[in-house]
Enzyme design. Sequence first.
Site, PDB file in Angstrom:
ATOM      1  N   GLU A 296      38.232 -83.912  45.090  1.00 13.97           N
ATOM      2  CA  GLU A 296      38.877 -83.021  46.069  1.00 13.97           C
ATOM      3  C   GLU A 296      40.377 -83.257  46.123  1.00 13.97           C
ATOM      4  O   GLU A 296      40.814 -84.375  45.909  1.00 13.97           O
ATOM      5  CB  GLU A 296      38.359 -83.350  47.492  1.00 13.97           C
ATOM      6  CG  GLU A 296      36.896 -83.495  47.588  1.00 13.97           C
ATOM      7  CD  GLU A 296      36.487 -84.358  48.789  1.00 13.97           C
ATOM      8  OE1 GLU A 296      37.303 -84.585  49.696  1.00 13.97           O
ATOM      9  OE2 GLU A 296      35.331 -84.800  48.797  1.00 13.97           O
TER      10      GLU A 296
ATOM     11  N   LYS B 280      43.848 -84.247  47.718  1.00 15.37           N
ATOM     12  CA  LYS B 280      44.209 -85.087  48.860  1.00 15.37           C
ATOM     13  C   LYS B 280      45.284 -84.340  49.647  1.00 15.37           C
ATOM     14  O   LYS B 280      46.359 -84.053  49.123  1.00 15.37           O
ATOM     15  CB  LYS B 280      44.741 -86.425  48.366  1.00 15.37           C
ATOM     16  CG  LYS B 280      45.068 -87.397  49.461  1.00 15.37           C
ATOM     17  CD  LYS B 280      45.270 -88.791  48.885  1.00 15.37           C
ATOM     18  CE  LYS B 280      45.505 -89.819  49.971  1.00 15.37           C
ATOM     19  NZ  LYS B 280      46.782 -89.711  50.633  1.00 15.37           N
TER      20      LYS B 280
ATOM     21  N   ASP C 221      48.139 -83.966  52.229  1.00 13.45           N
ATOM     22  CA  ASP C 221      49.117 -84.909  52.767  1.00 13.45           C
ATOM     23  C   ASP C 221      49.464 -84.531  54.204  1.00 13.45           C
ATOM     24  O   ASP C 221      50.452 -83.850  54.462  1.00 13.45           O
ATOM     25  CB  ASP C 221      50.365 -84.888  51.877  1.00 13.45           C
ATOM     26  CG  ASP C 221      51.226 -86.115  52.105  1.00 13.45           C
ATOM     27  OD1 ASP C 221      50.772 -87.035  52.806  1.00 13.45           O
ATOM     28  OD2 ASP C 221      52.348 -86.151  51.588  1.00 13.45           O
TER      29      ASP C 221
ATOM     30  N   TYR D  88      36.836 -82.578  55.376  1.00 14.31           N
ATOM     31  CA  TYR D  88      36.207 -83.126  54.177  1.00 14.31           C
ATOM     32  C   TYR D  88      35.297 -84.318  54.447  1.00 14.31           C
ATOM     33  O   TYR D  88      34.812 -84.938  53.527  1.00 14.31           O
ATOM     34  CB  TYR D  88      37.280 -83.579  53.182  1.00 14.31           C
ATOM     35  CG  TYR D  88      38.331 -84.463  53.844  1.00 14.31           C
ATOM     36  CD1 TYR D  88      38.039 -85.757  54.257  1.00 14.31           C
ATOM     37  CD2 TYR D  88      39.613 -83.986  54.094  1.00 14.31           C
ATOM     38  CE1 TYR D  88      38.975 -86.547  54.883  1.00 14.31           C
ATOM     39  CE2 TYR D  88      40.565 -84.768  54.725  1.00 14.31           C
ATOM     40  CZ  TYR D  88      40.235 -86.057  55.112  1.00 14.31           C
ATOM     41  OH  TYR D  88      41.169 -86.832  55.755  1.00 14.31           O
TER      42      TYR D  88
ATOM     43  N   LYS E 272      46.818 -90.797  42.664  1.00 20.64           N
ATOM     44  CA  LYS E 272      48.106 -90.274  43.147  1.00 20.64           C
ATOM     45  C   LYS E 272      48.826 -89.548  42.020  1.00 20.64           C
ATOM     46  O   LYS E 272      48.881 -90.054  40.901  1.00 20.64           O
ATOM     47  CB  LYS E 272      48.984 -91.437  43.624  1.00 20.64           C
ATOM     48  CG  LYS E 272      48.499 -92.060  44.920  1.00 20.64           C
ATOM     49  CD  LYS E 272      49.012 -91.269  46.105  1.00 20.64           C
ATOM     50  CE  LYS E 272      48.476 -91.763  47.402  1.00 20.64           C
ATOM     51  NZ  LYS E 272      49.377 -92.313  48.324  1.00 20.64           N
TER      52      LYS E 272
ATOM     53  N   CYS F  82      84.226-106.816  52.137  1.00 23.21           N
ATOM     54  CA  CYS F  82      83.097-106.225  52.872  1.00 23.21           C
ATOM     55  C   CYS F  82      83.552-104.925  53.548  1.00 23.21           C
ATOM     56  O   CYS F  82      84.582-104.923  54.245  1.00 23.21           O
ATOM     57  CB  CYS F  82      82.601-107.217  53.914  1.00 23.21           C
ATOM     58  SG  CYS F  82      81.395-106.504  55.030  1.00 23.21           S
TER      59      CYS F  82
ATOM     60  N   CYS G  94      83.384-105.856  57.639  1.00 20.83           N
ATOM     61  CA  CYS G  94      84.227-106.854  58.319  1.00 20.83           C
ATOM     62  C   CYS G  94      85.455-107.249  57.515  1.00 20.83           C
ATOM     63  O   CYS G  94      86.310-107.987  57.996  1.00 20.83           O
ATOM     64  CB  CYS G  94      83.398-108.082  58.681  1.00 20.83           C
ATOM     65  SG  CYS G  94      82.927-109.044  57.243  1.00 20.83           S
TER      66      CYS G  94
ATOM     67  N   CYS H 179      78.474-110.465  51.370  1.00 14.63           N
ATOM     68  CA  CYS H 179      79.492-110.733  52.376  1.00 14.63           C
ATOM     69  C   CYS H 179      79.165-112.120  52.943  1.00 14.63           C
ATOM     70  O   CYS H 179      78.034-112.369  53.370  1.00 14.63           O
ATOM     71  CB  CYS H 179      79.408-109.679  53.484  1.00 14.63           C
ATOM     72  SG  CYS H 179      80.275-110.147  54.973  1.00 14.63           S
TER      73      CYS H 179
ATOM     74  N   CYS I 151      79.548-111.016  60.518  1.00 16.93           N
ATOM     75  CA  CYS I 151      79.874-109.626  60.162  1.00 16.93           C
ATOM     76  C   CYS I 151      78.954-108.707  60.972  1.00 16.93           C
ATOM     77  O   CYS I 151      77.734-108.879  60.966  1.00 16.93           O
ATOM     78  CB  CYS I 151      79.657-109.439  58.665  1.00 16.93           C
ATOM     79  SG  CYS I 151      79.595-107.716  58.148  1.00 16.93           S
TER      80      CYS I 151
HETATM   81  P1  AMP Z   1      46.235 -93.199  52.529  1.00 15.60           P
HETATM   82  O1  AMP Z   1      46.563 -92.982  53.970  1.00 15.60           O
HETATM   83  O2  AMP Z   1      47.337 -92.871  51.580  1.00 15.60           O
HETATM   84  O3  AMP Z   1      45.548 -94.486  52.266  1.00 15.60           O
HETATM   85  O4  AMP Z   1      45.157 -92.081  52.161  1.00 15.60           O
HETATM   86  C1  AMP Z   1      43.968 -92.023  52.838  1.00 15.60           C
HETATM   87  C2  AMP Z   1      43.966 -90.804  53.679  1.00 15.60           C
HETATM   88  O5  AMP Z   1      43.956 -89.645  52.889  1.00 15.60           O
HETATM   89  C3  AMP Z   1      42.725 -90.671  54.491  1.00 15.60           C
HETATM   90  O6  AMP Z   1      42.775 -91.450  55.637  1.00 15.60           O
HETATM   91  C4  AMP Z   1      42.747 -89.200  54.818  1.00 15.60           C
HETATM   92  O7  AMP Z   1      43.475 -89.008  55.999  1.00 15.60           O
HETATM   93  C5  AMP Z   1      43.589 -88.575  53.711  1.00 15.60           C
HETATM   94  N1  AMP Z   1      42.910 -87.528  52.934  1.00 15.60           N
HETATM   95  C6  AMP Z   1      43.474 -86.366  52.590  1.00 15.60           C
HETATM   96  N2  AMP Z   1      42.625 -85.595  51.904  1.00 15.60           N
HETATM   97  C7  AMP Z   1      41.468 -86.269  51.804  1.00 15.60           C
HETATM   98  C8  AMP Z   1      40.198 -85.984  51.215  1.00 15.60           C
HETATM   99  N3  AMP Z   1      39.964 -84.863  50.562  1.00 15.60           N
HETATM  100  N4  AMP Z   1      39.234 -86.916  51.347  1.00 15.60           N
HETATM  101  C9  AMP Z   1      39.479 -88.083  51.996  1.00 15.60           C
HETATM  102  N5  AMP Z   1      40.645 -88.396  52.549  1.00 15.60           N
HETATM  103  C10 AMP Z   1      41.637 -87.504  52.473  1.00 15.60           C
END
Ligand code: AMP
Length: 696
Positions: free
Chosen positions: A142, A144, A146, A254, A342, A436, A439, A454, A459
């Site tokens: 899935e 992720k 943000d 999700y 990532k 610096c 200072c 420095c 300072c």
């Molecule tokens: P991190 O905070 O970077 O460790 O990432 C983990 C967080 O990703 C989880 O706590 C969720 O809030 C978020 N997240 C976003 N999309 C998803 C997804 N499809 N499944 C699980 N977690 C997700």
Amino acid sequence: MREKFSQRPNFTELIHAERFLMSDSHEIENVKKEIEKLRKEIQYHDWRYYVLKDPVISDAEYDRLFKRLKELEEKYPELITPDSPTQRVGEKIEGGFPTFPHSVPMLSLDNAFDEDEVVEFDKRIKRFLELSQDYEISYSVEPKVDGVSIELIYEDGILKKALTRGDGFLGEDVTQNVKTIRSVPLRLISEDFPQYIEVRGEVFMTTDAFRKLNEELMSRGERVFANPRNAAAGSLKQLDPKETARRNLDALFYGNGKIVGKKIGSQEQLFYELKRYGFSLVPEWKVVKGIKEALEHIRYIQRIHKDFPFESDGVVIKLNDFDLREKLGEKARSPRWAIAYKFPAEEVVTRILFVENQVGRTGTVTPVAILEPVRIGGVIVTRATLHNFDEIKKKDVRIGDFVWVKRSGDVIPEIISVVQERRFGIEIEIREPEVCPVCGSKLYREFEEVAVRCPDMSCPAQIVERVKHFVSALDIEGLGETFITQLVSRGILKDISDIFYLKKQDLLKFWGVGDKLATKIIENINSSKIVPLQKFIYALGIRYVGESVSRILASRFRSLEKFLSAKESEIEAIYGLGPAVAQSVSKFLQDQKNMIAIQRMLEAGVKVLEYKEEERTGKFFGKIFVFTGTLKSMTREQAKKLVIQNGGKTSDSISSSTTYLVVGELERGSSSKLEKAKKLGVNIITERDFLDMLRD
Ligand code: AMP
């Protein structure tokens, strides 16, 4: 009146009264029915519009339904329920957001930065589950999102609470604000939802809404948000739900926490169920067989994620089967059954406008490039580190140059290289400063070091940084950077010990600081006076002494007195520490100014507690606890915390080394852990026994 009531009514009166009551209750029943019908219709159209993005009526028709419902509710306020669509935007939230425990902790995810790490994740799971390496596990893959994680709690299909992740165990109750998100169902659709369900997902701001919000903030001269995630978090924490409603937040779902009254056995089933109940799901999710297919879908999401209306920073790969998840269990901060791949860091080209030399806590002067603002992965970047002057020479960076800038995750953006083809020849060389910038002291370089420093501990820039570090290490709230800078520039803070000599009058002199805030800050300072040795050493801000080195030093010297008289050779002899730390600490301890500052802190009432090895003491030392079933007096995570605080350990599975299995309420009267514990002869105790052990 009283007299009238005491009289017995005659027959005709009785008939009248009954008719009246009947017609009244009849009317109420009709109104109730109409209200219910309107609510259902509005809910259906909200779902079509906000979840399916496929409306079936015009805006005018929708407005007519809404207006009618409002009219009826105004006339019959007793019929208003919190799940009515008219109740999405509530009143101002007084006194901040209360916290509430999660029944199942909301954890973070482990990261994979390349495909090899995803393959390794698959291998690890198979080893753990004792499956052959050829076996093809089902995974859900899935995007992720943000944003900000959220947990929604539904009882009998009605939204009761919305919690943020918080520290994973305790979340903040942001129900009022989450209700303003139109795609969040206030009631579940479909008839066969579970009696209790915790649904997890992400609240986010679309990139479009983010741009509009920033434009609006900018036009009002207010601070803009750096990225959509911060904007979503900030909007969710507004104390006025009306403001949150205006911010156009959205949510995608999700996951799940606790579920009662229905068995859901896989991520795939969860997605189907959530969809039926009316939730928006993360797009493009797919259940695949085997890691090869998983990688294919990861690559696919990576190719198309730019087209999502929200920011996505990676792909989440989860074991599909919930029973297998349970077998794998969790680590302290993340589950073993999922990983976040990532996306690689992004790089863009922008121009260096000028260079600022920043002075850090230990005097290091770092050149920072001030950039023509540029968006990298949804974040507006205006500064990037150039690390040091040797690096500038090596990369031949000049003011006015077009440069490649990289940002990955939360790290500070950095300059990668110069775009030579775009050089005009008028760019200005960046010179290493001799004095610096704050200072004016003459800067120096230590032998074989790249950093320019420095030398003057007094300072102002160094003082500000040291105080900032000290305040954050001791968790003293209320003293932000701007405030500290002002206190230093007015000479009120000359070193860290002055914090404990601050008076309310000193603070009241500042614009915007009233009696309440000043009192609170002084209270915060006072309550930070009792401090464990390892925290105190860390707070001193000695070069090379971070949190883990501080702990090592504290465990070796045990008391402040012994630490202060430590010799360089003694420090160097400590396993795990090298000569650089030893030199830096002993230099710090030999400096008279530092000793005076520590002495002043002690005189002001600071009490540094002797080091205590938490794990070697405590009534549960050497004991391993496993929990099964639901506890009544606390959540399982709180119970686990208590075990650890008392020197014990916890585990998620029974083995011959388990000391106690604590049995809570069991849904089916037994559990696999209980059966196994019986077989292995592990001590089985009740929640009551556990509480008694804690009290003893
Ligand atoms: P991190 O905070 O970077 O460790 O990432 C983990 C967080 O990703 C989880 O706590 C969720 O809030 C978020 N997240 C976003 N999309 C998803 C997804 N499809 N499944 C699980 N977690 C997700």
